[in-house]
Design a protein around this motif. Structure first.
Motif, PDB file in Angstrom:
ATOM      1  N   GLY A 209       0.790  -1.213   0.000  1.00 47.74           N
ATOM      2  CA  GLY A 209       0.000   0.000   0.000  1.00 47.74           C
ATOM      3  C   GLY A 209       0.830   1.275   0.000  1.00 47.74           C
ATOM      4  N   PRO A 210       0.181   2.403   0.231  1.00 48.38           N
ATOM      5  CA  PRO A 210       0.857   3.699   0.202  1.00 48.38           C
ATOM      6  C   PRO A 210       2.021   3.769   1.189  1.00 48.38           C
ATOM      7  CG  PRO A 210      -1.518   3.992   0.191  1.00 48.38           C
ATOM      8  CD  PRO A 210      -1.273   2.543   0.456  1.00 48.38           C
ATOM      9  N   CYS A 211       3.177   4.154   0.691  1.00 50.30           N
ATOM     10  CA  CYS A 211       4.385   4.289   1.512  1.00 50.30           C
ATOM     11  C   CYS A 211       5.251   5.369   0.891  1.00 50.30           C
ATOM     12  CB  CYS A 211       5.146   2.961   1.599  1.00 50.30           C
ATOM     13  SG  CYS A 211       5.798   2.354   0.028  1.00 50.30           S
ATOM     14  N   ILE A 212       6.349   5.688   1.547  1.00 47.60           N
ATOM     15  CA  ILE A 212       7.274   6.648   0.971  1.00 47.60           C
ATOM     16  C   ILE A 212       7.956   5.990  -0.234  1.00 47.60           C
ATOM     17  CG2 ILE A 212       9.204   5.997   2.493  1.00 47.60           C
ATOM     18  CD1 ILE A 212       9.907   9.009   2.557  1.00 47.60           C
ATOM     19  N   ARG A 213       7.950   6.693  -1.376  1.00 51.26           N
ATOM     20  CA  ARG A 213       8.487   6.113  -2.597  1.00 51.26           C
ATOM     21  C   ARG A 213       9.895   6.640  -2.870  1.00 51.26           C
ATOM     22  NH1 ARG A 213       4.439   3.460  -5.442  1.00 51.26           N
ATOM     23  NH2 ARG A 213       6.227   2.499  -6.485  1.00 51.26           N
ATOM     24  N   GLN A 214      10.585   5.998  -3.773  1.00 51.86           N
ATOM     25  CA  GLN A 214      12.003   6.264  -3.988  1.00 51.86           C
ATOM     26  C   GLN A 214      12.326   7.735  -4.249  1.00 51.86           C
ATOM     27  OE1 GLN A 214      13.877   3.943  -7.106  1.00 51.86           O
ATOM     28  NE2 GLN A 214      15.852   4.081  -6.080  1.00 51.86           N
ATOM     29  N   PRO A 215      11.547   8.473  -5.056  1.00 50.05           N
ATOM     30  CA  PRO A 215      11.910   9.879  -5.297  1.00 50.05           C
ATOM     31  C   PRO A 215      11.846  10.758  -4.046  1.00 50.05           C
ATOM     32  CG  PRO A 215      10.431   9.076  -7.008  1.00 50.05           C
ATOM     33  CD  PRO A 215      10.430   8.038  -5.926  1.00 50.05           C
ATOM     34  N   SER A 216      11.244  10.241  -2.977  1.00 50.02           N
ATOM     35  CA  SER A 216      11.109  11.011  -1.734  1.00 50.02           C
ATOM     36  C   SER A 216      11.976  10.492  -0.598  1.00 50.02           C
ATOM     37  CB  SER A 216       9.646  10.980  -1.261  1.00 50.02           C
ATOM     38  OG  SER A 216       8.774  11.569  -2.189  1.00 50.02           O
ATOM     39  N   TYR A 217      12.629   9.345  -0.797  1.00 44.08           N
ATOM     40  CA  TYR A 217      13.246   8.642   0.327  1.00 44.08           C
ATOM     41  C   TYR A 217      14.761   8.642   0.207  1.00 44.08           C
ATOM     42  CZ  TYR A 217      13.313   5.080   4.062  1.00 44.08           C
ATOM     43  OH  TYR A 217      13.504   4.391   5.244  1.00 44.08           O
ATOM     44  N   GLU A 218      15.383   9.751   0.607  1.00 51.06           N
ATOM     45  CA  GLU A 218      16.840   9.842   0.589  1.00 51.06           C
ATOM     46  C   GLU A 218      17.395   9.302   1.907  1.00 51.06           C
ATOM     47  OE1 GLU A 218      19.995  13.012  -1.162  1.00 51.06           O
ATOM     48  OE2 GLU A 218      18.746  13.750   0.475  1.00 51.06           O
ATOM     49  N   VAL A 219      18.355   8.385   1.802  1.00 49.51           N
ATOM     50  CA  VAL A 219      18.878   7.716   2.991  1.00 49.51           C
ATOM     51  C   VAL A 219      20.401   7.831   3.031  1.00 49.51           C
ATOM     52  CG1 VAL A 219      16.957   6.085   2.953  1.00 49.51           C
ATOM     53  CG2 VAL A 219      19.110   5.451   1.859  1.00 49.51           C
ATOM     54  N   ALA A 220      20.942   7.573   4.221  1.00 52.04           N
ATOM     55  CA  ALA A 220      22.382   7.661   4.427  1.00 52.04           C
ATOM     56  C   ALA A 220      23.033   6.279   4.347  1.00 52.04           C
ATOM     57  CB  ALA A 220      22.673   8.312   5.773  1.00 52.04           C
ATOM     58  N   ALA A 221      24.336   6.254   4.552  1.00 52.82           N
ATOM     59  CA  ALA A 221      25.101   5.020   4.370  1.00 52.82           C
ATOM     60  C   ALA A 221      24.732   3.938   5.371  1.00 52.82           C
ATOM     61  CB  ALA A 221      26.591   5.326   4.455  1.00 52.82           C
ATOM     62  N   ASP A 222      24.299   4.330   6.589  1.00 58.27           N
ATOM     63  CA  ASP A 222      24.000   3.305   7.582  1.00 58.27           C
ATOM     64  C   ASP A 222      22.850   2.420   7.139  1.00 58.27           C
ATOM     65  OD1 ASP A 222      22.203   5.404   7.812  1.00 58.27           O
ATOM     66  OD2 ASP A 222      22.088   5.321  10.000  1.00 58.27           O
ATOM     67  N   LEU A 223      21.797   3.014   6.594  1.00 54.62           N
ATOM     68  CA  LEU A 223      20.666   2.222   6.093  1.00 54.62           C
ATOM     69  C   LEU A 223      21.106   1.361   4.906  1.00 54.62           C
ATOM     70  CD1 LEU A 223      17.033   3.496   5.507  1.00 54.62           C
ATOM     71  CD2 LEU A 223      18.165   1.994   3.862  1.00 54.62           C
ATOM     72  N   ARG A 224      21.768   1.977   3.953  1.00 53.83           N
ATOM     73  CA  ARG A 224      22.203   1.237   2.761  1.00 53.83           C
ATOM     74  C   ARG A 224      23.097   0.070   3.150  1.00 53.83           C
ATOM     75  NH1 ARG A 224      26.498   1.563  -1.096  1.00 53.83           N
ATOM     76  NH2 ARG A 224      25.794   1.121  -3.247  1.00 53.83           N
ATOM     77  N   ASP A 225      24.023   0.293   4.075  1.00 56.83           N
ATOM     78  CA  ASP A 225      24.944  -0.765   4.470  1.00 56.83           C
ATOM     79  C   ASP A 225      24.204  -1.944   5.103  1.00 56.83           C
ATOM     80  OD1 ASP A 225      26.991   0.802   3.541  1.00 56.83           O
ATOM     81  OD2 ASP A 225      27.700   1.432   5.521  1.00 56.83           O
ATOM     82  N   GLU A 226      23.199  -1.663   5.932  1.00 61.17           N
ATOM     83  CA  GLU A 226      22.457  -2.752   6.572  1.00 61.17           C
ATOM     84  C   GLU A 226      21.647  -3.548   5.561  1.00 61.17           C
ATOM     85  OE1 GLU A 226      20.563  -2.540  10.322  1.00 61.17           O
ATOM     86  OE2 GLU A 226      21.573  -0.677  10.892  1.00 61.17           O
ATOM     87  N   VAL A 227      21.049  -2.859   4.593  1.00 61.73           N
ATOM     88  CA  VAL A 227      20.295  -3.568   3.549  1.00 61.73           C
ATOM     89  C   VAL A 227      21.230  -4.451   2.730  1.00 61.73           C
ATOM     90  CG1 VAL A 227      18.931  -3.286   1.445  1.00 61.73           C
ATOM     91  CG2 VAL A 227      18.469  -1.826   3.418  1.00 61.73           C
ATOM     92  N   LEU A 228      22.382  -3.907   2.332  1.00 60.45           N
ATOM     93  CA  LEU A 228      23.304  -4.663   1.490  1.00 60.45           C
ATOM     94  C   LEU A 228      24.015  -5.768   2.266  1.00 60.45           C
ATOM     95  CD1 LEU A 228      24.882  -1.828  -0.693  1.00 60.45           C
ATOM     96  CD2 LEU A 228      22.907  -3.305  -1.176  1.00 60.45           C
ATOM     97  N   ALA A 229      24.152  -5.612   3.577  1.00 60.55           N
ATOM     98  CA  ALA A 229      24.759  -6.670   4.378  1.00 60.55           C
ATOM     99  C   ALA A 229      23.881  -7.914   4.386  1.00 60.55           C
ATOM    100  CB  ALA A 229      24.996  -6.185   5.807  1.00 60.55           C
ATOM    101  N   GLU A 230      22.570  -7.706   4.283  1.00 62.17           N
ATOM    102  CA  GLU A 230      21.642  -8.844   4.239  1.00 62.17           C
ATOM    103  C   GLU A 230      21.552  -9.421   2.830  1.00 62.17           C
ATOM    104  OE1 GLU A 230      18.244 -11.318   3.916  1.00 62.17           O
ATOM    105  OE2 GLU A 230      18.475  -9.409   2.856  1.00 62.17           O
ATOM    106  N   ASP A 231      21.669  -8.563   1.806  1.00 60.24           N
ATOM    107  CA  ASP A 231      21.554  -9.013   0.417  1.00 60.24           C
ATOM    108  C   ASP A 231      22.369  -8.077  -0.468  1.00 60.24           C
ATOM    109  OD1 ASP A 231      20.883  -9.880  -2.093  1.00 60.24           O
ATOM    110  OD2 ASP A 231      18.773  -9.318  -1.975  1.00 60.24           O
ATOM    111  N   ALA A 232      23.525  -8.518  -0.887  1.00 57.70           N
ATOM    112  CA  ALA A 232      24.420  -7.685  -1.699  1.00 57.70           C
ATOM    113  C   ALA A 232      23.800  -7.321  -3.043  1.00 57.70           C
ATOM    114  CB  ALA A 232      25.747  -8.403  -1.918  1.00 57.70           C
ATOM    115  N   ASP A 233      22.844  -8.123  -3.515  1.00 50.66           N
ATOM    116  CA  ASP A 233      22.207  -7.834  -4.798  1.00 50.66           C
ATOM    117  C   ASP A 233      21.175  -6.717  -4.709  1.00 50.66           C
ATOM    118  OD1 ASP A 233      23.664  -9.790  -6.097  1.00 50.66           O
ATOM    119  OD2 ASP A 233      22.166 -11.352  -5.726  1.00 50.66           O
ATOM    120  N   ALA A 234      20.937  -6.187  -3.509  1.00 53.73           N
ATOM    121  CA  ALA A 234      19.920  -5.147  -3.336  1.00 53.73           C
ATOM    122  C   ALA A 234      20.400  -3.773  -3.786  1.00 53.73           C
ATOM    123  CB  ALA A 234      19.481  -5.087  -1.879  1.00 53.73           C
TER     124      ALA A 234
END
Length: 250
Positions: free
Chosen positions: A151-176
């Motif tokens: 359902g409705p959520c924050i979409r990519q053009p609005s969701y700027e994130v820092a390295a800590d979030l990106r690192d945690e996502v990629l630590a679980e799945d490098a293909d992300a």
């Protein structure tokens, strides 16, 4: 005023509610459905009643959401909300609800079993969506017949994130890496939360429908925690997403 909601191509009664159609005032106007904020508790309870009634149900079950992967199984109304981020049931007449204000609300349907999940990025990384599917299977759902809608959520053009979030996502799945685009500032990325959730479900063989809505970019329709934070306008309301097995079935 009516209580409007969005729907997906799910065969079970459900709704992704907007912020319209309630009785709350001020920054919570008008259909704030969170019980944990600073809104008038009586107003939030009335808003939840309106949403429940709009879908034809009399009982709404909710959670104390903690951004994890725990799933509560409901077979009757409960007196105290469990600490979890998803809930499932095979009992007709129970409406399952989760609240969001940028995180992804994900509703699940299968013959005889339904589920609802609150998928922020932490919960998604922790496996809340897969845990919901497993809990539905535990209640007898056929994995091949589970459908889902994001359902409705924050979409990519609005969701700027820092390295800590990106690192945690990629630590679980490098293909992300495909869910991150270069941000407007160095060391920032635009994160596709809805796409990430859909991909995790696809790995389980579930093709999820994604509703075209951006909670941050549509202030007239949705509450947004990120928008309120950027404007230094806390606290913020939350919209409800809910699904249930029809009480009139059978």
């Amino acid at each position: 005023m009516t209580t409007p909601y969005l729907t997906a191509a799910l065969p079970t009664p459900h709704g992704f509610f907007t912020r319209a159609g309630g009785v709350s005032e001020g920054r919570f106007a008008s259909l704030n459905c969170s019980l944990n904020g600073r809104d008038d508790p009586a107003a939030a309870i009335e808003n939840r009643r309106r949403a429940t009634s709009a879908l034809g149900f009399g009982t709404l079950l909710g959670l104390v959401q903690v951004h994890g992967a725990e799933v509560a199984v409901a077979d009757a109304p409960w007196e105290e909300r469990p600490r979890a981020d998803a809930l499932v049931t095979s009992t007709p007449g129970l409406l399952l609800g989760i609240v969001t204000a940028d995180c992804a609300p994900v509703l699940f349907s299968a013959p005889g079993v339904v589920g609802a999940a609150h998928a922020g990025w932490r919960g998604a990384v922790a496996g809340v969506l897969e845990a919901t599917v497993d809990a539905m299977v535990g209640l007898g759902a056929d994995p091949a017949r589970i459908s889902a809608a994001i359902g409705p959520c924050i979409r990519q053009p609005s969701y700027e994130v820092a390295a800590d979030l990106r690192d945690e996502v990629l630590a679980e799945d490098a293909d992300a890496t495909r869910f991150f685009a270069d941000g407007a500032r160095p060391g920032r990325w635009w994160f596709d939360l809805a796409g990430y959730c859909a991909a995790r479900l696809a790995r389980r063989g579930i093709v999820a429908e994604t509703l075209a809505a951006d909670t941050l970019a549509e202030p007239g329709r949705f509450f947004s925690h990120r928008r309120a934070t950027l404007a230094q306008d806390q606290p913020v309301g939350h919209q409800l997403s809910a699904i249930g097995l029809a009480p009139w079935a059978g």
